[in-house]
Scaffold this active site. Structure first.
Site, short mmCIF file in Angstrom:
data_model
loop_
_atom_site.label_atom_id
_atom_site.label_comp_id
_atom_site.label_asym_id
_atom_site.label_seq_id
_atom_site.Cartn_x
_atom_site.Cartn_y
_atom_site.Cartn_z
N GLY A 1 -11.10 -7.72 8.51
CA GLY A 1 -12.84 -8.90 8.55
C GLY A 1 -13.79 -7.72 8.86
CG ASP B 1 -1.87 -1.05 1.53
OD1 ASP B 1 -2.01 -1.89 0.68
OD2 ASP B 1 -1.81 -1.41 3.07
CD GLU C 1 -9.03 -3.85 -0.16
OE1 GLU C 1 -9.45 -3.86 1.14
OE2 GLU C 1 -7.50 -4.37 -0.81
CG HIS D 1 -3.72 0.17 -1.27
ND1 HIS D 1 -4.56 -0.26 -0.05
CD2 HIS D 1 -3.14 1.25 -1.62
CE1 HIS D 1 -4.67 0.40 0.28
NE2 HIS D 1 -4.02 1.63 -0.27
#
Length: 399
Positions: free
Chosen positions: A92, A10, A186, A265
């Site tokens: 999660g 990321d 995402e 990402h």
């Protein structure tokens, strides 16, 4: 010295005084607490410097989220200083927290400024992770954020504080995917291209462990609606989910080389000379911690859509002109499709290469050629483009 590209997840980059600083998720490679910081003078060779927020997850963020480490930092320059947005969460869970830290230099010391936005099952249907600060045409700042569990949102930021203009304002939806694919979107990054006058929303689809892939949509306004090259809105849940979003990069394998898995990402980095790059992580093995950073040149086609180089940035290579006859011949071509598996290269004969008004075309579609360097230092040709169906292709010339 070993090039410190491993363990990066990321990533985002900032350029300060001729040095590039890269921040990324705390992956414990090397063992760290906080946000790892790396530096480079050339975008090719990296060294590990230190960590920001070296005491680990700040107290307020830890109390809310229960996080053991920090994810997906975003670093920006503002008003003579630096701001870092970090995410604290657990896998999660939507009990998540985006915080802000400030410093007078990218190497710190960094001081935590607390909450920007937080979520939980009781507060919201989406997830406060993966912060990206983007700027509209008027210079106003916005926070794009979100992930699985409700998609990507955007909300206004008060530039003076670096926090939300209206505390608790979750903003509006930019992208979402259906439950049939676990809502798998995402890592948002919104980038404005002054030449095309569009805002581009880059996101990652599917599982970060193996099937991650980078997609993009664009909009005339920073708040959307964002559509892909075929005109599909990134919020449309009625369409086939694998076909939404213009796919720029996924898992692939060139003949004779090891496969690469799950690029994703990404952030977009614009160097001080105007060169643009797609910065992302990628895996050598699926479902493993064997991941590293890749920095790939970013190009723009004549219709205003971006494409990503098939090669990592290798420094400034030959500026020798490329002619149509140079590109005619046999190529190894990888074409990305809606499939999230490993795309294998195939041999293709390109015999219809043409250059007209500065635009390259062949039977595959519009493309951008470039020089690449192999392991022995030999200069060879590569290309990247988009098919008429809206899938990116990358290639290496064989003969």
């Amino acid at each position: 010295m070993t090039n410190a590209i491993n363990g990066v997840h990321d990533p985002t980059i900032i350029e300060v005084g001729g040095t590039y600083y890269l921040v990324s998720t705390d992956t414990q490679e090397p063992p760290t607490a906080g946000v790892p910081i790396r530096s480079s003078k050339d975008l090719v060779n990296w060294r590990f410097e230190k960590t920001a927020l070296e005491d680990g997850v700040p107290t307020t963020a830890a109390a809310w989220s229960g996080a053991m480490g920090l994810w997906a930092p975003e670093i920006i320059a503002y008003a003579g200083g630096y701001r870092m947005y970090y995410s604290a969460s657990t896998f999660g869970s939507t009990t998540s927290f985006i915080g802000l830290a400030t410093a007078t230099h990218p190497l710190g010391p960094w001081e935590d400024q607390g909450e920007v936005v937080k979520t939980s099952r009781e507060l919201a249907a989406h997830n406060a992770i993966d912060a990206n600060i983007c700027t509209d045409r008027k210079g106003e700042q916005w926070l794009a954020y979100g992930s699985f569990f409700g998609g990507i949102h955007i909300t206004p930021v008060d530039k003076a504080t670096g926090k939300l203009k209206t505390p608790g304002d979750y903003g509006q939806l930019l992208a979402i995917r259906p439950r049939s694919v676990d809502g798998a979107v995402e890592g948002p990054f919104v980038y404005y291209n002054e030449k095309t006058d569009y805002f581009y929303l880059f996101v990652s689809f599917d599982s970060l462990n193996d099937t991650y892939n980078i997609r993009v949509g664009r909009a005339k306004e920073i708040t959307g609606p964002y559509v892909d090259r075929s005109g599909a809105e990134l919020t449309n849940l009625a369409l086939v989910p694998e076909e939404v979003g213009t796919k720029l990069l996924g898992s692939y394998q060139f003949t004779g080389e090891a496969p690469l898995y799950g690029p994703g990402h990404n952030s977009i980095f614009r160097r001080s000379d105007g060169a643009e790059f797609c910065v992302h992580h990628i895996r050598r093995h699926p479902h493993s911690a064997d991941f590293f950073v890749e920095i790939r040149p970013l190009y723009w086609l004549s219709d205003g859509w971006p494409v990503v180089s098939g090669e990592c940035y290798q420094g400034e290579l030959s500026a020798a002109p490329i002619l149509p006859q140079d590109l005619t011949g046999t190529w190894d071509i990888v074409t990305f499709t809606q499939d999230s598996g490993v795309e294998q290269s195939v041999l293709k004969e390109l015999m219809d290469v043409a250059l007209e008004d500065g635009v390259w075309r062949c039977s595959l579609g519009e493309f951008v050629p470039y020089w690449r360097q192999n392991a022995t230092g030999e200069l060879l040709l590569g290309l990247t483009g988009l098919s008429d169906a809206g899938w990116e292709f990358i290639g290496r010339k064989r003969s």
